[in-house]
Enzyme design. Structure first.
Site, short mmCIF file in Angstrom:
data_model
loop_
_atom_site.label_atom_id
_atom_site.label_comp_id
_atom_site.label_asym_id
_atom_site.label_seq_id
_atom_site.Cartn_x
_atom_site.Cartn_y
_atom_site.Cartn_z
N THR A 146 -15.90 12.61 15.79
CA THR A 146 -17.01 11.91 15.11
C THR A 146 -18.24 11.81 16.01
O THR A 146 -19.33 12.26 15.65
CB THR A 146 -16.54 10.48 14.73
OG1 THR A 146 -15.35 10.59 13.96
CG2 THR A 146 -17.60 9.74 13.95
N LYS A 153 -14.79 -4.33 25.09
CA LYS A 153 -16.25 -4.33 25.19
C LYS A 153 -16.77 -5.58 25.91
O LYS A 153 -17.69 -5.48 26.72
CB LYS A 153 -16.86 -4.22 23.79
CG LYS A 153 -16.59 -2.85 23.16
CD LYS A 153 -16.92 -2.86 21.68
CE LYS A 153 -16.73 -1.50 21.05
NZ LYS A 153 -16.79 -1.55 19.59
N GLY A 183 -19.97 4.36 14.28
CA GLY A 183 -20.39 5.47 13.41
C GLY A 183 -21.04 6.57 14.23
O GLY A 183 -21.51 6.34 15.34
P1 NAP Z 1 -12.35 11.30 17.21
O1 NAP Z 1 -13.17 11.54 16.02
O2 NAP Z 1 -10.90 10.98 17.03
O3 NAP Z 1 -12.46 12.60 18.15
C1 NAP Z 1 -11.66 12.81 19.27
C2 NAP Z 1 -11.89 14.22 19.77
O4 NAP Z 1 -11.15 14.40 20.97
C3 NAP Z 1 -11.42 15.32 18.80
O5 NAP Z 1 -12.34 16.37 18.80
C4 NAP Z 1 -10.07 15.76 19.40
O6 NAP Z 1 -9.80 17.15 19.19
C5 NAP Z 1 -10.33 15.55 20.88
N1 NAP Z 1 -9.10 15.26 21.61
C6 NAP Z 1 -8.30 14.16 21.49
N2 NAP Z 1 -7.27 14.24 22.35
C7 NAP Z 1 -7.40 15.42 23.00
C8 NAP Z 1 -6.65 16.08 24.00
N3 NAP Z 1 -5.53 15.55 24.52
N4 NAP Z 1 -7.08 17.29 24.47
C9 NAP Z 1 -8.21 17.83 23.96
N5 NAP Z 1 -8.98 17.25 23.01
C10 NAP Z 1 -8.57 16.06 22.54
O7 NAP Z 1 -12.96 10.15 18.11
P2 NAP Z 1 -14.42 9.49 18.05
O8 NAP Z 1 -14.47 8.50 16.95
O9 NAP Z 1 -15.45 10.52 18.14
O10 NAP Z 1 -14.36 8.62 19.39
C11 NAP Z 1 -14.46 9.23 20.66
C12 NAP Z 1 -14.62 8.13 21.72
O11 NAP Z 1 -15.78 7.38 21.43
C13 NAP Z 1 -13.48 7.10 21.77
O12 NAP Z 1 -13.30 6.69 23.09
C14 NAP Z 1 -14.01 5.95 20.91
O13 NAP Z 1 -13.43 4.72 21.26
C15 NAP Z 1 -15.46 5.99 21.29
N6 NAP Z 1 -16.38 5.42 20.31
C16 NAP Z 1 -16.29 5.75 19.00
C17 NAP Z 1 -17.21 5.23 18.11
C18 NAP Z 1 -17.15 5.54 16.65
O14 NAP Z 1 -17.89 4.90 15.90
N7 NAP Z 1 -16.35 6.48 16.21
C19 NAP Z 1 -18.23 4.38 18.56
C20 NAP Z 1 -18.30 4.06 19.92
C21 NAP Z 1 -17.37 4.60 20.79
P3 NAP Z 1 -9.58 17.76 17.68
O15 NAP Z 1 -10.91 17.60 17.01
O16 NAP Z 1 -9.22 19.16 17.90
O17 NAP Z 1 -8.51 16.91 17.08
N1 HSE Z 2 -14.01 1.20 16.38
C1 HSE Z 2 -15.20 0.72 16.99
C2 HSE Z 2 -15.83 -0.33 16.09
C3 HSE Z 2 -16.14 1.85 17.23
O1 HSE Z 2 -15.45 -0.42 14.91
O2 HSE Z 2 -16.70 -1.08 16.53
C4 HSE Z 2 -17.35 1.47 18.03
O3 HSE Z 2 -17.00 1.19 19.36
#
Ligand code: NAP
Ligand code: HSE
Length: 433
Positions: free
Chosen positions: A16, A204, A304
């Protein structure tokens, strides 16, 4: 670094958040003020269909193609998790790369080691996206408010929970259906209990506590953490009757008298006239009391793809500046203590399932009086779950200690007129400004 050099960026993860970064940097690389190349991307499955188009030769399943490639300057860890992500960030730092991370769980659990390694290597770790999504709160604390000490920082730090609570209240929708929407919108962690049970907010607030006070607080062990699972729609409606709104509040307070700090995460009743009571949906809010500036409140999308990508790109810009110069980091405060829960006071909201018969109120009131807790408001309500022989007693208390509250709950459970475990929320009152 030589002038005019193209800076190469590698990605661990292309989910994402990373796809948002890829898209926005591909469309508008000029925001960085340097020539950059999005050079290598490590994922689990190179064949997976993605929203952005990545040349196949840039995709790999071997993270070392990113962390050990000598031509890569900046590594964005956007895969999540605390073991592999931590090891790979360490590897990247050891290889002399600057690391950008949105991974609050890894930073909270082992940020001390990551920062130490970065320092040892003369490198840096940037983590703006790890707290409050698109709200640049790390920069605000570290740079904009550097003149201050921070008696109180509190706010809404989890977009998923705020989105769920808001829609429950507005639409009376089921918890599961809202969670499904939050997942579709890319807000929810891979392990959803991190969001729902309060751990994500705890990670956080631990990061903010570190920035503000220079100490790491361990969620659970040193910080009480409660999520929103047990909050019922009725609690939200009754709270509103008392002029409050229920929010998942993360906070860190400093007691200057004892030179101690206390951090917590719990669903709390927030007075309707507090700004954060009116921050809804996926929005986060961070209220910071600084001893010089007074109160500042910062609001924005907390989760997001695009909001988080905005923060990651800001970190990449800082990483580029770092590669060309340097940044200042707040020093640690070794004298600060952690306060015990028993030293902390609050007003409370209590939902008590009782038998609907004569003398109940008196017994309950007596129990509160025995522990020196003064009841502020009290209501008896019929139950909507068809249990007509039982009723809800809803009450709020004046300020009392966590210990008194815990003791009264133990005694209430033993009363024959009390039908189920008391459900308790804190009322989050802050000094008026
Ligand atoms: P996500 O959509 O689940 O994406 C994770 C990515 O990492 C995917 O591309 C996955 O590969 C890859 N991955 C996972 N394990 C792996 C491994 N062992 N080896 C190689 N690649 C691996 O996660 P996200 O929502 O983008 O979040 C990423 C980080 O940002 C997390 O730490 C989350 O807490 C943080 N974050 C997220 C948000 C949010 O709103 N989503 C906001 C702030 C912070 P595949 O695509 O091939 O499965
Ligand atoms: N899962 C987290 C939230 C993503 O809902 O706030 C942003 O860190």
């Amino acid at each position: 670094m030589e002038a005019g050099k193209t800076i190469k960026i590698g990605f661990l993860g292309m989910g994402t958040v990373a796809q948002g970064v890829w898209e926005h940097l591909s469309k508008n690389p000029n925001v960085l003020g340097a020539k950059v190349e999005l050079s290598k991307v490590c994922v689990r499955d190179t064949k997976k269909k993605r929203d952005v188009s990545i040349p196949p030769e840039k995709l790999t399943t071997n993270p070392r193609d990113v962390t050990s490639d000598p031509s890569i300057d900046i590594v964005c860890e956007l895969m999540g998790g605390t073991t592999r992500a931590f090891d790979l960030s360490m590897e990247a730092l050891r290889a002399g790369k600057v690391v950008v991370s949105a991974n609050k769980a890894a930073i909270c659990e082992r940020g001390d080691l990551l920062f130490e390694e970065a320092k040892k290597m003369g490198s840096a770790l940037f983590f703006e996206a790890s707290v409050a999504g698109g709200v640049p709160v790390v920069k605000i604390l570290r740079e904009g408010l550097v003149a201050n000490r921070f008696p109180l920082i509190y706010g809404i730090l989890n977009g998923t929970c705020n989105y769920i609570l808001t829609r429950m209240e507005r639409e009376n929708a089921s918890y599961e259906s809202i969670l499904a929407d939050a997942r579709r919108l890319g807000y929810v962690e891979a392990d959803e209990s991190l969001d729902i049970d309060g751990w994500d907010s705890a990670h956080k607030i631990a990061v903010l506590a570190y920035l503000a006070h220079g100490v790491w607080i361990k969620p659970g062990e040193q910080m009480p953490v409660m999520g929103i699972r047990e909050v019922k729609l009725e609690d939200m409606l009754w709270a509103k009757d008392f002029d409050y709104r229920i929010k998942l509040v993360a906070s860190v307070r400093k007691n200057p008298r004892t030179n101690s700090i206390f951090a917590s995460v719990y669903p709390a009743l927030v007075p309707l006239d507090d700004v954060i009571a009116n921050v809804n949906g996926v929005y986060n809010a961070v209220s910071i009391d600084g001893d010089v500036v007074g109160r500042t409140v910062h609001i924005g999308r907390g989760a997001g793809r695009d909001a988080t990508a905005s923060a990651v790109i800001a970190d990449i810009a800082d990483a580029i500046k770092f590669l060309k110069g340097g940044v200042c980091v707040r020093r640690e405060n070794k004298k600060l203590k952690l306060a015990k829960a028993s030293e902390v006071t609050s007003a409370f909201y209590v939902r008590l399932g009782v038998k609907d018969r004569a003398g109940v109120l008196a017994k309950v009131a007596e129990c509160f009086a025995k522990h020196g807790i003064s009841i502020e408001r009290l209501k008896q309500l019929a139950r909507s779950d068809g249990l007509s022989s039982k009723a809800w007693l809803i009450l709020t208390t004046h300020e009392t200690s966590e210990q008194n509250m815990s003791d009264v709950c133990s005694d209430l459970k033993k009363l024959s007129v009390v039908a189920e475990r008391p459900f308790v929320l804190r009322i989050f009152k802050t000094p008026k400004i």
